[in-house]
Write a protein that holds these residues in place. Structure first.
Motif, PDB file in Angstrom:
ATOM      1  N   GLU A   1       0.844  -1.188   0.000  1.00 29.33           N
ATOM      2  CA  GLU A   1       0.000   0.000   0.000  1.00 29.33           C
ATOM      3  C   GLU A   1       0.875   1.231   0.000  1.00 29.33           C
ATOM      4  O   GLU A   1       1.613   1.474   0.954  1.00 29.33           O
ATOM      5  CB  GLU A   1      -0.911   0.003   1.231  1.00 29.33           C
ATOM      6  N   PRO A   2       0.796   2.029  -1.064  1.00 32.40           N
ATOM      7  CA  PRO A   2       1.646   3.212  -1.127  1.00 32.40           C
ATOM      8  C   PRO A   2       1.070   4.363  -0.291  1.00 32.40           C
ATOM      9  O   PRO A   2      -0.103   4.356   0.078  1.00 32.40           O
ATOM     10  CB  PRO A   2       1.627   3.563  -2.613  1.00 32.40           C
ATOM     11  N   ASN A   3       1.928   5.335  -0.028  1.00 30.52           N
ATOM     12  CA  ASN A   3       1.512   6.607   0.575  1.00 30.52           C
ATOM     13  C   ASN A   3       0.862   6.448   1.947  1.00 30.52           C
ATOM     14  O   ASN A   3      -0.052   7.174   2.295  1.00 30.52           O
ATOM     15  CB  ASN A   3       0.550   7.358  -0.354  1.00 30.52           C
ATOM     16  N   VAL A   4       1.335   5.493   2.720  1.00 26.55           N
ATOM     17  CA  VAL A   4       0.829   5.356   4.085  1.00 26.55           C
ATOM     18  C   VAL A   4       1.545   6.383   4.959  1.00 26.55           C
ATOM     19  O   VAL A   4       2.768   6.516   4.898  1.00 26.55           O
ATOM     20  CB  VAL A   4       1.096   3.945   4.632  1.00 26.55           C
TER      21      VAL A   4
ATOM     22  N   ASN B   1       9.541   7.733  -3.763  1.00 22.02           N
ATOM     23  CA  ASN B   1       9.867   8.919  -4.547  1.00 22.02           C
ATOM     24  C   ASN B   1      11.344   9.300  -4.417  1.00 22.02           C
ATOM     25  O   ASN B   1      11.669  10.460  -4.241  1.00 22.02           O
ATOM     26  CB  ASN B   1       8.982  10.112  -4.133  1.00 22.02           C
TER      27      ASN B   1
ATOM     28  N   GLY C   1       4.071  11.358  -9.280  1.00 24.88           N
ATOM     29  CA  GLY C   1       3.573  10.434  -8.272  1.00 24.88           C
ATOM     30  C   GLY C   1       4.500  10.261  -7.089  1.00 24.88           C
ATOM     31  O   GLY C   1       5.639  10.731  -7.069  1.00 24.88           O
ATOM     32  N   LEU C   2       4.020   9.589  -6.087  1.00 22.99           N
ATOM     33  CA  LEU C   2       4.776   9.363  -4.866  1.00 22.99           C
ATOM     34  C   LEU C   2       5.135   7.877  -4.789  1.00 22.99           C
ATOM     35  O   LEU C   2       6.157   7.462  -5.263  1.00 22.99           O
ATOM     36  CB  LEU C   2       3.926   9.815  -3.670  1.00 22.99           C
ATOM     37  N   GLY C   3       4.233   7.067  -4.195  1.00 21.22           N
ATOM     38  CA  GLY C   3       4.519   5.646  -4.089  1.00 21.22           C
ATOM     39  C   GLY C   3       4.058   4.869  -5.315  1.00 21.22           C
ATOM     40  O   GLY C   3       3.424   5.413  -6.208  1.00 21.22           O
TER      41      GLY C   3
ATOM     42  N   LEU D   1       1.892   1.771  -6.959  1.00 20.85           N
ATOM     43  CA  LEU D   1       0.772   0.866  -6.756  1.00 20.85           C
ATOM     44  C   LEU D   1       1.125  -0.440  -7.479  1.00 20.85           C
ATOM     45  O   LEU D   1       1.519  -0.413  -8.639  1.00 20.85           O
ATOM     46  CB  LEU D   1      -0.489   1.504  -7.341  1.00 20.85           C
TER      47      LEU D   1
ATOM     48  N   ALA E   1      -1.726  18.497  -2.129  1.00 23.11           N
ATOM     49  CA  ALA E   1      -1.000  17.255  -1.861  1.00 23.11           C
ATOM     50  C   ALA E   1      -1.896  16.285  -1.099  1.00 23.11           C
ATOM     51  O   ALA E   1      -3.080  16.549  -0.890  1.00 23.11           O
ATOM     52  CB  ALA E   1       0.259  17.566  -1.055  1.00 23.11           C
ATOM     53  N   THR E   2      -1.332  15.166  -0.669  1.00 23.63           N
ATOM     54  CA  THR E   2      -2.180  14.133  -0.063  1.00 23.63           C
ATOM     55  C   THR E   2      -2.778  14.586   1.266  1.00 23.63           C
ATOM     56  O   THR E   2      -3.738  14.002   1.737  1.00 23.63           O
ATOM     57  CB  THR E   2      -1.392  12.827   0.175  1.00 23.63           C
TER      58      THR E   2
ATOM     59  N   PRO F   1      -7.486  10.323   2.833  1.00 25.81           N
ATOM     60  CA  PRO F   1      -7.711   9.425   1.704  1.00 25.81           C
ATOM     61  C   PRO F   1      -8.301   8.070   2.125  1.00 25.81           C
ATOM     62  O   PRO F   1      -7.948   7.523   3.166  1.00 25.81           O
ATOM     63  CB  PRO F   1      -6.307   9.258   1.114  1.00 25.81           C
TER      64      PRO F   1
ATOM     65  N   SER G   1      -9.350   4.073   0.769  1.00 26.69           N
ATOM     66  CA  SER G   1      -8.951   3.128  -0.273  1.00 26.69           C
ATOM     67  C   SER G   1     -10.094   2.855  -1.241  1.00 26.69           C
ATOM     68  O   SER G   1     -11.273   2.869  -0.866  1.00 26.69           O
ATOM     69  CB  SER G   1      -8.474   1.813   0.347  1.00 26.69           C
TER      70      SER G   1
ATOM     71  N   GLY H   1      -1.256  10.768  -5.412  1.00 27.29           N
ATOM     72  CA  GLY H   1      -0.270  10.624  -6.467  1.00 27.29           C
ATOM     73  C   GLY H   1       0.426   9.273  -6.375  1.00 27.29           C
ATOM     74  O   GLY H   1       0.892   8.887  -5.311  1.00 27.29           O
ATOM     75  N   ILE H   2       0.460   8.568  -7.480  1.00 32.26           N
ATOM     76  CA  ILE H   2       1.218   7.317  -7.539  1.00 32.26           C
ATOM     77  C   ILE H   2       2.039   7.330  -8.826  1.00 32.26           C
ATOM     78  O   ILE H   2       1.738   8.065  -9.760  1.00 32.26           O
ATOM     79  CB  ILE H   2       0.308   6.067  -7.509  1.00 32.26           C
TER      80      ILE H   2
ATOM     81  N   LYS I   1       0.931  14.596 -12.827  1.00 33.58           N
ATOM     82  CA  LYS I   1       1.383  14.742 -11.439  1.00 33.58           C
ATOM     83  C   LYS I   1       1.293  13.398 -10.711  1.00 33.58           C
ATOM     84  O   LYS I   1       1.858  13.234  -9.639  1.00 33.58           O
ATOM     85  CB  LYS I   1       0.521  15.788 -10.740  1.00 33.58           C
TER      86      LYS I   1
ATOM     87  N   GLY J   1      -5.055   1.325  -3.625  1.00 28.01           N
ATOM     88  CA  GLY J   1      -4.781   2.751  -3.781  1.00 28.01           C
ATOM     89  C   GLY J   1      -5.808   3.543  -2.989  1.00 28.01           C
ATOM     90  O   GLY J   1      -6.795   2.991  -2.521  1.00 28.01           O
ATOM     91  N   LYS J   2      -5.554   4.819  -2.834  1.00 28.55           N
ATOM     92  CA  LYS J   2      -6.481   5.612  -2.036  1.00 28.55           C
ATOM     93  C   LYS J   2      -7.008   6.814  -2.823  1.00 28.55           C
ATOM     94  O   LYS J   2      -6.278   7.457  -3.573  1.00 28.55           O
ATOM     95  CB  LYS J   2      -5.787   6.090  -0.757  1.00 28.55           C
ATOM     96  N   VAL J   3      -8.281   7.060  -2.612  1.00 24.65           N
ATOM     97  CA  VAL J   3      -8.930   8.195  -3.261  1.00 24.65           C
ATOM     98  C   VAL J   3      -8.737   9.415  -2.377  1.00 24.65           C
ATOM     99  O   VAL J   3      -8.968   9.367  -1.178  1.00 24.65           O
ATOM    100  CB  VAL J   3     -10.429   7.938  -3.462  1.00 24.65           C
ATOM    101  N   LEU J   4      -8.300  10.485  -3.010  1.00 25.07           N
ATOM    102  CA  LEU J   4      -7.924  11.673  -2.245  1.00 25.07           C
ATOM    103  C   LEU J   4      -9.083  12.650  -2.111  1.00 25.07           C
ATOM    104  O   LEU J   4      -9.346  13.177  -1.042  1.00 25.07           O
ATOM    105  CB  LEU J   4      -6.752  12.349  -2.971  1.00 25.07           C
TER     106      LEU J   4
END
Lengths: 985, 417, 90
Positions: free
Chosen positions: A80-83, A100, A149-151, A153, A539-540, A576, A578, B265-266, B288, B329-332
């Motif tokens: 799971e990215p962006n945790v 990143n 992007g960051l992480g 998927l 941003a997130t 966010p 999932s 962002g991924i 982005k 993935g996550k919805v922002l």
């Protein structure tokens, strides 16, 4: 490696050590740690890289607004990215990797972007990469996309389950800090059904992080006692690990519960996450407040974090953010942090206070620089020193962590999701919750309250008010005494000027004060323009941390109050959520229910291959040994039907029983053709129009008695037709006595077609079905041998002598077996929808391939069915418009290839011979094609401009998509038995 | 100021202090040749093309909020011309051609990215329908290709081929379709129009349309006073009924809300724009890194720029059904746009029965991709008083005459188009 | 409004049980003028604010309802059966 774990502080379970990895390296933490606190304890301050400049970053918060410490947790399909490491609950075996960066977190080539930053200011990309045009997609964009992007998927199917549930309550309390706990208890004691939801993995909110004592015990112990009492109340539901992410109409809240995110090996019996829709009569927002970072040059160095985060790490997790800590504050929070750290034995080197004076207590031995500011920081991957400035003099202070106390912003996000905007308060120097009515109110520091005692009191009184409002008897609560609380008042400092390094307002997106200035200079002055141009708040973390500073700074640049600038729009999701949780179980093979016919098993045992037809699985063809492909089977089935007989499952057709004295009149208004005088015992083909004069659906309706009809619809439109009948009956003609019931699932229906059909059918039906007794279009209830009552219709969709037999669904298979048995010596076969389709194309019967929502009855050669002499039917009045009656409309024709071996397919268009392909030359399109085993070549139905005048013309069947052109002859759309001899035989 | 790599370097050397506003903030003049109501994509592009192509520069664009605050700033950024019907294909293809040269034309990088739009077919009937559409496109010289399942697996291996409720059989690809950075479209047109003398007046709300004794429009009442004009052009999609009502017009439009979404962002995983044919879900990935996607409208009439959870969940169900890998993935963020849903699903660019009043409306949820052509054709209509040939079918009176342009074949029920 | 709808026959139910058709208009008399018919089929007042809309309790009692509501705030004022004789909330 230094250990930053404090000797004794915090409420982590030191008896339960946990092992985890970060970027492949193994570390130890304790049960109760967050991933971030465990990393900090192990001297791992560097946790991420920023998006644009790839600057090294550490955590700036200890909560859900974290912009920097984003990681990928888990591996393979579970990655799971962006945790946010700051809220990720540590578990044994947790594996996290940084994002990143390339090749490593410590050495990231992308950091070169920082050197170019003067050219990469806000919106730079709108101004370049335009020449030459071709290079955007070939060069510039791929480079930009590589940096996107960051992480990562994993893009693999999720091995875990997700589920959804509704919950109903009198009072939903969002947040379990001092205000939320008291609110839940007050309403719970009054007997209200209460749900207390908190995003944290441990209930208690800020009480877990504060050093004050409440009711004579530590704040954390007080929280535990409250939770214990709440747990004992049967009318209270506690939901830790549950983020309320959205407020929707009718007091419905969306929440996501992380059921197994904190588990190394998830149980297959539990969902990974659970989505809740909580319907609450009343709700309390007790989400607390967010401490604002201060905006100064170099405020993003790893080691710089909010003061409250630093307190949380120390008081809750027993972790020092650094060995030598400095504090930059504009209010009481900084002093409280200093006191807590000193008490824990951490070296606090200086408090830099932006204010000239304050009454805050200074812990012994700590130096205070009043009327000062931080204007710069040193160090790369970790803070090494700061530059403090006071009265024009600068001083370098060595430190490895810096706490920022920039004031407080109530967390009002949820309340602002339905259009209300937060209200600026000059007094509080913050945006406060808007008034959204009496059903949803904010309490505690979410409502601007400052101290723990105010929060406790407000939580109790407001919850009692709501409980009484709902009719519960709520009794006054004792508000526990709080000792050792501090005054979190502050004097706003939006920005400390004079820095050489960038001063960030949005850490993740690398938006600095200079970008805000540029946006103002370039006219992007509305705060939404500023946001979109600079990406501040996009941003997130959606600006949780930086938006208020952005607004304050822009207000300062423009010389107006933040009230005049206003906020950007708050929208779901609070944090966010999932895809998995929102999708729940309706995914993949379970995306939609599967409907199977009562004859499904019959078809299966006869060798059927099934095909999706909407939500139905229908038997497509019945393979026999030696057949090389589906075409062999279909050809055989068609020929056998034309020569002998075949049995086809037509149970998926919509079936509607219609009753009532007004039924005849009703049907007469529903269909464009006449139905008033349909005799009892007869079926009739009918066309339904929409009110705009286009065909809606077709089918047969049979009259079983004076006031009883049975309607069939197409498979695809069964539900729509039912709703349409109900609509017409209930809203147009409620005076007509007519009732409907959908019986699509109650009857198994099969079509027996072919020259031997009567012979076979008469072997299973007791009634006389000779042509005289049961002619074409007869319909009546018959008795099958053995006594079963059934409905028999003499209707045909193949052009053959044919019957449709309907029996109660449970008898379907037995009756179909009996018919097959009865027809064995007549050469009967089972045939599927593919053969059915060939048979109907050969006969020129239409389906929704032709009825595409843009066709009139006349387009399909059924113009004579329009009974315009009727006073009223749906679609009558609009059907005479010029555009619907023009002579050059597309009309249904047949097509046969000039060369027998040539094939063409549906979707091809039509051109006059020698015409070049162009829209102006487009003569129409092919709606249905098949190989006709009866004729031995491809045939097609097509919609051709003024088609009925053009029989005999040679036309090009143009299929540019498949690079194919075939010459065909236009012919009437009936290829087999145009005189209907077989049908009526 | 002309934008270029050179200007960026030059400005960087002087500390980025000398950049000038992308557009002025003028006070309204008492009278204009043309007033355009609505500073969204279509209003701004109309002003731009009137000034650039038709020589009319004495124009005001009146915007009640900030420019780009409507649907041009809240959509899924897709551009394409893969339409079925004669009334639409030439228009949207004209639009796509304008997109292809737009950035050089208005000197603003809107990141037009022709990454390809793929419409997936999940049944024989749907494949035939897409074949019909693809052939209609090719008849008009528009690019279209049909890919079979194998080709799709090679191109988009992450789609659900093996465990799908509705199998993926084929895909209709328009390679020239793609995405555009939506805000930049509004800003680029605004800057281009402003440079040519157009007054863009933000925070100017029209409260009434003034007409003379003959019924001709003479100007508008606003919160900044009366502003006169020779011609009044309405480009207020989402609120078209409300603005037209000021002139006594009733339109073939219902207003509905469409939600759209962006993920965190991924790293890039979805290269194309993909449209799920077994439901109504469309997705792409921005430069982005955010996945940008949407599905159906909420189905009830709404002027609120927000939707409800049931629709959100339905969207995610379709998304995960199509791309199983989205699940973790996550919805922002979710947002809502207010749509002019017309009675046949197609737009209107036409004169009105009222003299001097011109209408641009009914874009349903296809307005973004139309922005250049809509502005160009509307400008053509305003300047010459006759329709541009590619927009000649988009008439207001087509319903009376029975010449609906019903791409979906759903008839006069706006919420199902 | 659009999370929960209170059906006059079935009580409060989630939105997913309903399907929505559009403005609640009265069908003109069959012999009404062309203009009336055109208005009915194609033109919509489409006000911003109070609005009457046809909802079908498709997964419930199968009755067509008139939902009287505000399309800006999403407040619901009443839900009644669409058939005039059954119009009153029960």
């Amino acid at each position: 490696m230094t250990s930053y774990r404090l000797a004794s502080a915090g409420s982590v379970n030191r008896g339960q050590p946990l092992t985890f990895t970060f970027d492949g390296k193994s570390y130890k933490g304790f049960e109760g740690d967050s991933l971030a606190s465990a990393l900090l304890a192990n001297d791992q301050m560097l946790m991420g890289r920023s998006f644009k400049y790839h600057r090294p970053r550490g955590p700036v918060t200890a909560g859900s607004s974290e912009p920097n410490a984003l990681m990928t947790i888990g591996s393979g399909a579970r990655a799971e990215p962006n945790v946010r490491a700051t809220v990720a609950e540590l578990y044994d075996g947790l594996a996290a990797v940084s994002q990143n960066r390339w090749p490593s977190l410590a050495f990231d080539v992308g950091a070169v972007n920082g050197l170019l930053s003067p050219m990469l200011g806000a919106g730079f990309y709108y101004k370049t990469f335009m020449w030459p045009a071709a290079l955007w997609e070939k060069l510039y964009e791929p480079v930009i996309r590589r940096a996107a992007g960051l992480g990562k998927l994993a893009m693999q199917a999720d091995p875990d389950r997700y589920e959804k549930s509704w919950a109903h309550c009198d009072l939903l309390v969002i947040g379990s800090g001092p205000a939320g706990l008291m609110a839940a208890l007050a309403a719970g004691r009054a007997g209200a059904r209460v749900i207390l939801a908190d995003e944290g993995f441990r209930l208690g909110g800020s009480l877990l992080s504060e050093s004050a004592s409440v009711g004579g015990v530590s704040a954390a112990d007080f929280a535990s006692a409250m939770i214990e009492e709440l747990e004992a109340l049967p009318n209270v539901t506690l939901m830790p690990r549950a983020t309320v992410f959205g407020w929707y109409d009718d007091m419905v809240f969306g929440a996501v519960e992380r059921v197994q995110k904190h588990v190394g090996t998830p149980s297959p019996d539990l969902p990974m996450e659970r989505l809740w829709r909580i319907a609450a009569r009343r709700a309390i927002l007790a989400t607390g407040s967010e401490e604002r970072p201060l905006v100064f040059g170099g405020n993003d160095k790893p080691g710089v974090m909010t003061a409250s985060a630093m307190r949380t790490y120390a008081n809750r997790y027993g972790v020092a953010a650094g060995g030598k800590v400095a504090i930059f504050t504009n209010g009481g929070s900084g002093y409280r942090t200093a006191a807590d750290l000193v008490a824990a034995g951490v070296d606090v080197t200086a408090i830099i206070d932006a204010r000239v004076q304050s009454a805050d207590a200074v812990p012994g031995g700590v130096r205070v620089i009043r009327n000062g500011g931080v204007v710069g920081t040193k160090g790369r991957k970790r803070l090494e020193a700061l530059i403090a400035e006071r009265s024009g003099f600068q001083e370098q202070i060595t430190c490895d962590a810096l706490a920022m106390a920039g004031g407080w912003s109530p967390i009002v996000h949820l309340m602002c999701q339905r259009g209300a905007k937060p209200v600026w308060s000059d007094e509080a120097q913050a945006f406060l919750a808007p008034d959204v009515g009496s059903a949803f109110i904010a309490v505690g520091s979410a409502a601007g309250a400052d101290t723990i005692s105010t929060c406790l009191k407000e939580g109790a009184t407001k919850a009692m008010m709501l409980a009484r409002d709902l009719g519960f008897a709520a009794y006054e609560m004792n508000i526990p005494e709080v000792e050792g609380e501090y005054d979190p008042a502050f004097a706003p400092v939006w920005y400390v000027p004079g820095a050489r390094d960038k001063a960030f307002v949005d850490f993740q997106n690398d938006v600095a004060v200079s970008d805000l200035g540029l946006a103002q200079r370039e006219g992007f002055r509305h705060i939404e323009h500023t946001k979109r141009y600079t990406t501040a708040g996009m941003a997130t973390d959606q600006g949780k941390l930086g938006n208020v500073a952005t607004i304050g700074i822009v207000a300062g640049m423009r010389g107006v109050s933040p009230a005049e600038i206003g906020t950007t729009t708050f929208r779901p999701f609070y944090t966010p959520v999932s895809f998995g949780a929102l999708a729940g179980t309706s995914r993949g093979e379970h995306a939609a229910p599967v409907r199977t016919s009562p004859l499904h098993d019959w078809a299966k045992k006869n060798g059927a291959t099934f095909v999706e037809a909407g939500v139905w699985h229908r038997s497509a063809w019945f393979s026999r040994e030696g057949e090389k492909g589906w075409r062999d089977s279909v050809d055989r089935e068609v020929q056998n039907v034309r020569r002998n007989a075949g049995l086809c499952d037509v149970s998926t057709l919509g079936k509607i029983e219609i009753f009532g004295k007004g039924a005849a009149e009703f049907l007469n208004r529903i269909y464009c053709n006449n139905f008033l005088k349909l005799p009892v015992g007869k079926a009739r083909y009918g066309l339904m129009l929409r009110e705009d004069g286009m065909i809606f659906d077709d089918g047969t309706t049979s009259r079983f008695s004076e006031h009883h009809y049975v309607m069939t619809t197409t498979t695809a439109y069964a539900a729509e037709v039912m709703a349409h009948l109900e609509f017409a009956s209930q809203t147009f003609w409620p005076d007509l006595d007519v009732r409907f019931v959908s019986v699509s699932d109650q009857w198994a229906q099969m079509s027996l077609a072919g020259p031997r059909a009567r012979t076979i059918m008469s072997r299973v039906v007791e009634d006389d079905i000779s042509d005289a007794a049961f002619p074409y279009l007869a319909a009546k209830t018959v008795t099958l041998r053995g006594g079963l009552k059934a409905r028999l219709f003499r209707i045909s969709f193949s052009g053959e002598l044919a019957y449709e037999l309907a029996v109660p669904a449970g008898y379907g298979e037995a009756v179909a077996d009996a018919i097959m048995e009865a027809g064995r010596d007549e050469g009967i076969c089972a045939y599927g929808v593919e053969a059915l389709n060939v048979l109907r194309i050969e006969k020129g019967f239409i389906t929704h391939s032709e009825i595409d929502g843009r066709t009139t009855p006349d387009d399909l050669g059924l113009g004579r069915m329009m009974a315009l002499q009727k006073p009223d039917f749906i679609g009558k009045r609009m059907s005479t418009r010029f555009g619907l009656t023009a002579a050059d409309r597309l009309q249904l024709v047949g097509l046969r290839p000039l060369e027998k071996l040539e094939e063409f397919s549906a979707g091809a268009h039509l051109l006059k011979e020698d015409a070049t392909p162009s829209m102006a030359n487009d003569q129409g399109w092919v709606s249905s094609t098949c190989h006709s085993p009866t004729l031995g070549h491809t045939i097609g139905l097509a919609m051709l401009r003024s088609g009925r005048e053009r029989y005999g013309e040679t036309i090009v069947v143009w299929d540019g998509l498949h690079g194919r052109e075939v010459l065909a002859q236009v012919c009437p759309p009936v290829f087999v038995d145009p005189e209907n001899r077989k049908l009526q035989g | 100021m002309r934008y270029s790599a050179y200007s960026i370097i030059k400005q960087a050397l002087s500390g980025n202090r000398l950049w000038t506003p992308a557009w002025r903030e003028p006070e309204p003049k008492p009278h204009y040749d043309v007033i355009i109501v609505g500073g969204g994509g279509h209003g701004l592009s109309t002003a731009y093309y009137l000034a650039k192509e038709f020589g009319i520069t004495n124009i005001a664009v009146l915007e009640k909020g900030y420019i780009g605050s409507g649907n041009v700033g809240r959509n899924t950024t897709i551009i394409r011309s893969n339409y079925l019907l004669e009334g639409n294909i030439p228009f949207y293809e004209f639009s796509l051609k304008l997109w292809e040269g737009l950035e050089q034309d208005f000197n603003y990088n809107a990141m037009v990215s022709q990454r390809g739009v793929m419409m997936l077919a999940h049944s024989d009937g749907q494949r035939d329908a897409y074949a019909r559409r693809g052939n209609a496109m090719r008849m008009h010289g528009v690019d279209a290709e049909m890919l079979d399942r194998k080709q799709l697996q090679a191109l988009m291996p992450y789609l659900n081929y093996d465990h799908a409720r509705f199998p993926i059989l084929a895909g209709l690809l328009q390679k020239r379709g793609g995405t555009v950075r939506h805000d930049a479209v509004a800003w680029g047109y605004a800057r281009g129009a402003d440079m040519r003398g157009v007054d863009i007046i933000q925070h100017c709300e029209v409260s009434a349309i003034r007409r003379d004794e003959q019924g001709r429009v003479t100007g508008v009442e606003t919160n900044k006073g009366f502003i006169g004009c020779n011609k009044l052009a309405l480009a207020t999609a989402g609120h078209s009924s409300e603005t037209a009502r000021m002139a006594g017009l009733e339109l073939p439009i219902e207003t509905h809300v469409l939600q759209a979404f962006v993920s965190e962002g991924i790293k890039p995983v979805v290269d194309h724009v993909i449209v799920y044919g077994a439901g109504h879900f469309y997705i792409s990935q921005s430069d982005k890194g955010g996945l940008v996607f949407g599905a159906d409208i909420d189905y009830y009439s709404s002027y609120a720029q927000r939707g409800n959870l049931a629709t959100v969940e339905h969207t995610m169900e379709e998304g995960v059904s199509l791309i199983p890998g989205l699940s973790r993935g996550k919805v922002l963020r979710a947002w809502g746009g207010v749509m002019d849903m017309s009675m046949d699903g197609s737009p209107i660019i036409d004169r009105t029965p009222i003299d001097n009043l011109y209408l641009n409306a009914g874009w349903c949820y296809g307005g973004f991709k139309a922005t250049p052509a809509s502005g160009f054709c509307f400008a053509h209509l305003i300047a010459k008083n006759e329709s541009h040939h590619v927009s000649r079918f988009l008439r207001l009176d087509r319903f009376e005459r029975g010449h609906m342009i019903d791409e979906a074949g759903k008839g006069p029920q706006p919420n199902i188009h | 409004m659009a999370s929960l709808i209170t059906c006059p026959h079935c009580g409060t139910r989630p939105k997913e049980e309903f399907s929505i058709r559009g403005t609640a208009l009265t069908r003109p008399h069959p012999a009404a003028s062309e203009e009336d018919w055109h208005r009915y089929v194609y033109l919509r007042d489409n006000p911003k604010g109070r609005y009457q809309e046809y909802w079908h309790h498709a997964a419930g009692c199968r009755r067509w309802l008139v939902v009287d509501r505000d399309n800006v705030t999403h407040d619901v004022f009443s839900v009644t059966d669409a058939a005039p004789a059954r119009g009153a909330s029960e």
